[in-house]
Design an enzyme around this catalytic site. Structure first.
Site, PDB file in Angstrom:
ATOM      1  N   LYS A 163      54.274 -15.991  28.450  1.00  0.00           N
ATOM      2  CA  LYS A 163      54.159 -17.434  28.687  1.00  0.00           C
ATOM      3  C   LYS A 163      53.830 -18.210  27.415  1.00  0.00           C
ATOM      4  CE  LYS A 163      49.327 -17.290  30.251  1.00  0.00           C
ATOM      5  NZ  LYS A 163      48.717 -18.084  29.184  1.00  0.00           N
ATOM      6  N   THR A 164      52.986 -17.614  26.531  1.00  0.00           N
ATOM      7  CA  THR A 164      52.632 -18.334  25.304  1.00  0.00           C
ATOM      8  C   THR A 164      53.867 -18.536  24.439  1.00  0.00           C
ATOM      9  OG1 THR A 164      50.413 -17.376  25.375  1.00  0.00           O
ATOM     10  CG2 THR A 164      51.102 -18.352  23.289  1.00  0.00           C
ATOM     11  N   ASP A 209      48.702 -25.095  29.967  1.00  0.00           N
ATOM     12  CA  ASP A 209      48.624 -23.646  30.175  1.00  0.00           C
ATOM     13  C   ASP A 209      47.567 -23.337  31.231  1.00  0.00           C
ATOM     14  OD1 ASP A 209      49.125 -20.976  29.826  1.00  0.00           O
ATOM     15  OD2 ASP A 209      48.034 -20.784  27.942  1.00  0.00           O
ATOM     16  N   GLU A 210      47.718 -22.200  31.922  1.00  0.00           N
ATOM     17  CA  GLU A 210      46.748 -21.741  32.930  1.00  0.00           C
ATOM     18  C   GLU A 210      46.458 -22.850  33.949  1.00  0.00           C
ATOM     19  OE1 GLU A 210      46.192 -18.738  32.935  1.00  0.00           O
ATOM     20  OE2 GLU A 210      45.898 -17.894  30.934  1.00  0.00           O
ATOM     21  N   GLN A 212      46.555 -15.047  39.392  1.00  0.00           N
ATOM     22  CA  GLN A 212      45.465 -14.853  38.436  1.00  0.00           C
ATOM     23  C   GLN A 212      44.446 -15.988  38.513  1.00  0.00           C
ATOM     24  OE1 GLN A 212      46.419 -12.868  34.532  1.00  0.00           O
ATOM     25  NE2 GLN A 212      48.480 -13.577  35.016  1.00  0.00           N
ATOM     26  N   ARG A 253      45.679  -5.486  33.051  1.00  0.00           N
ATOM     27  CA  ARG A 253      45.248  -5.415  31.641  1.00  0.00           C
ATOM     28  C   ARG A 253      45.730  -4.119  31.001  1.00  0.00           C
ATOM     29  NH1 ARG A 253      45.486 -10.003  31.238  1.00  0.00           N
ATOM     30  NH2 ARG A 253      46.174  -9.853  33.383  1.00  0.00           N
TER      31      ARG A 253
END
Length: 660
Positions: free
Chosen positions: A29-30, A213-214, A244, A592
């Site tokens: 996504k970044t 973002d987020e 998330q 993770r």
């Protein structure tokens, strides 16, 4: 856009209306946000100075800036805004301070300053839990975007009414001090934008395109800020992952992702489902687990990585046995794979679970870093220096005055300060101004008056110095002239501890170097936005952290401990019906892991002197059985692994004895 997969490319190219990018864990996504910024600028669609990318942490903002700088060369990014929600709110208030009823150089109160003011407004002798409760209710009202008057109107119980009245008095005090607190950095811009059409239109002209973002972590006030800035046309890209969303306990509202579709019917949705981090086995387990939650927009993560080893599930006697197994396995895997310690991470639901793990790692001499230690900005000498800087920038900041005048200690006691506060109130002036008044000084004892006069002389000199030297130099000068360094030297029993604490002030000076051209007040306000996650990064050490702290990180080997009913999911969440969020927390932990994942649970624990029987978490049963390797399920593999680990254990003991 070379190397982008089709959904990533679609997300980058969609620039004409509202866009929601549902980005699964590890889906890049970044990179999409960075490429979209490059596309907006490179295509001439939007100049850099009219683009704002909003993140949730200073760390992610810093990373994004670095990636944009690598991607776009030269001065094409001049004026581009990449910052947190709170940093954007601070910038807004610094520009619109007059309309907000603030004077230039206002202060941003940190949590300690805020707590001190609320405590002072509560009845004497109020218990700490009452203070925490009231602060929580005030913060919740601010995060919902409520003014004191709106909080009072919305109060539904005597406790909420009491908190709303306290909120009113607390806010009046902040106004007197020419200060705002952290929550005000969002609340005030929202209220101003929603009530002033000219201001709204002006800021929509200033910010032509928003990237958030987020987005699943936004609270109500942050969502309202997004809407106020984006307007009905909705030139924005929101990137988020409903799976998330793990911060409801601090005000995040995952329903904001659904609300976007209602507020913007033309909302386009792009799903990023290709994961570039995990083995397919880990992803199949994560997909199966999270499918138990309701979804408005279901997605299935996949990867072109190999399957990897099955997920290990350990049943342990208790937490001490569990910690020994984890530490031993990490030691063994590090030797077997010649892996650095930084490849390993141990995750837990609550910070108290780290104690047994730390002990077990220490016994094997395995270096580790516990996330959540003392924050850099929370260190005593750093907070002392910041209080001086705030006072230099803002004479109305009584909280900064009260800390600075006692740092280092001088002949100014609590009685003197209480008398000074009374005199200041009578004269309708801040305490620092009262301390400069001959009329006030004459009403104090000669010793206290002399001490205060000496203090104000230093502050006045430093205020003049601030006009001549760089902020970094001001910090170094302040450390000497204020007496902070001399006091630290007197407190330290050895040279090493003195140098360590002195180095903290040097590091603070270095932080100010990064803000060339800004005055000390603005830089002190910016520092108030920083979180402890931005400093003290781990080196080559095993990482220990809570599941909440692990979001956004990745490790080759991941151990999730304490996977028991009542712990994960937590008993409070079970009772309150928040099982979906606990499942998302487990999902975050699982995703993770890049290569290997271990889940462990204990059969019993000691509580209040009694041995309590524990049950494995229901989440283990929700994982696909074919992806798991439980203890005892494969005797041949277990025996071979046991022998391999035993050999490594003997080697470790031998090395330990030889090292001693």
């Amino acid at each position: 856009m070379h190397g982008l997969n089709p959904p990533q490319r679609a997300a980058v190219l969609a620039t004409e209306g509202p866009l929601l990018v549902l980005a699964g864990a590890g889906s890049g996504k970044t990179r999409v946000i960075v490429e979209k910024i490059a596309h907006l600028i490179g295509s001439g669609r939007m100049p850099a100075k009219r683009i704002a990318a909003i993140t949730f942490t200073n760390k992610s903002a810093k990373e994004m800036k670095e990636r944009v700088a690598k991607r776009i060369k030269g001065d094409a990014t001049e004026g581009l805004t990449i910052c947190t929600f709170h940093a954007l709110g601070l910038r807004f208030l610094q520009i619109e301070h007059a309309k907000a009823g603030l004077r230039r150089g206002f202060s941003v109160f940190d949590s300690d300053d805020s707590a001190a003011q609320v405590k002072d407004l509560l009845p004497p002798g109020s218990k700490p839990d009452v203070l925490d409760n009231m602060r929580g209710l005030i913060s919740r009202a601010k995060n919902a975007g409520l003014s004191p008057e709106e909080a009072l109107a919305a109060a539904g119980s005597p406790r909420e009414m009491e908190a709303a009245l306290l909120y009113q008095r607390y806010q009046q005090r902040l106004t007197t001090f020419n200060a705002v607190d952290f929550d005000d950095l969002i609340r005030l811009p929202v209220q101003m934008l929603e009530s002033d059409e000219d201001l709204r239109l002006g800021w929509r002209e200033r910010i032509g395109y928003l990237l958030v973002d987020e987005c699943q972590d936004t609270n109500d006030a942050q969502y309202r800020l997004l809407k106020a800035l984006a307007g009905p046309r909705g030139l924005f890209t929101c990137v988020g992952d409903d799976d998330q969303s793990i911060y409801a306990w601090r005000g995040a509202n995952p329903d904001n992702l659904l609300q976007l579709g209602q507020d913007y019917p033309a909302l386009q949705i792009v799903k990023l489902e290709q994961n570039y981090r995990c083995s397919n086995r880990v992803l199949r387990a994560a997909n199966t687990l999270i499918a138990n939650n309701p979804h408005e927009h279901p997605k299935t993560l996949w990867s072109d990585q190999p399957d990897g080893e099955r997920i290990r599930v350990w049943e342990c006697r208790d937490s001490a046995h569990e910690a020994e197994k984890v530490a031993s396995e990490i030691h063994f895997l590090a030797q077997k794979h010649e892996a650095p310690w930084s490849d390993f991470c141990i995750l837990f639901r609550g910070n108290h679970q780290s104690r047994a793990l730390e002990k077990a790692l220490q016994l094997l001499r395995v270096p580790y870093h516990l996330t959540g230690g003392t924050a850099f900005l929370e260190r005593g000498e750093v907070k002392d220096a910041l209080s001086w800087l705030r006072l230099i920038a803002n004479p109305d900041d009584d909280a900064a005055f009260l800390r600075a005048v006692g740092s280092p200690k001088r002949e100014v006691g609590a009685t003197t300060l209480a008398k000074l506060a009374e005199l200041a109130q009578q004269a309708h002036m801040p305490m620092s101004r009262a301390a400069e008044s001959m009329h006030a000084l004459k009403q104090l004892t000669p010793r206290a008056a002399n001490a205060l006069d000496g203090f104000t002389q230093i502050v006045r000199g430093l205020r003049g110095e601030a006009q001549r030297v760089s902020p970094a130099e001001l910090v170094r000068t302040l450390a000497e002239r204020s007496g902070l360094l001399a006091a630290i030297r007197a407190q330290c029993k050895d040279e090493a501890s003195f140098q360590r604490r002195k180095a903290n002030l040097e590091e603070l000076s270095d932080w100010f170097d990064a803000g060339k051209g800004a005055g000390p007040g603005e830089l002190a306000a910016q520092l108030a936005l920083l979180s402890h996650a931005d400093k003290g990064e781990a080196g080559n050490q095993v990482r220990l952290m809570s599941l909440h702290a692990a979001k956004g990180l990745e490790f080759r080997f991941v151990f999730i401990v304490g996977v028991e009913e009542g712990n994960l999911p937590h008993e409070a969440s079970i009772e309150e019906g928040r099982l979906d969020e606990e499942r998302r927390l487990m999902y975050v932990g699982i995703t993770r892991a890049k290569q290997a994942l271990y889940l462990s649970h204990s059969r019993e624990t000691q509580r209040w002197g009694d041995r309590i029987r524990l049950l494995p978490s229901r989440f283990i049963e929700e994982l696909p059985a074919g992806e798991l390797q439980r203890d005892g399920a494969d005797p041949v593999a277990d025996a071979a692994r046991k022998q391999e680990r035993a050999s490594a254990g003997f080697a470790a003991i031998k090395a330990l004895l030889e090292g001693g």
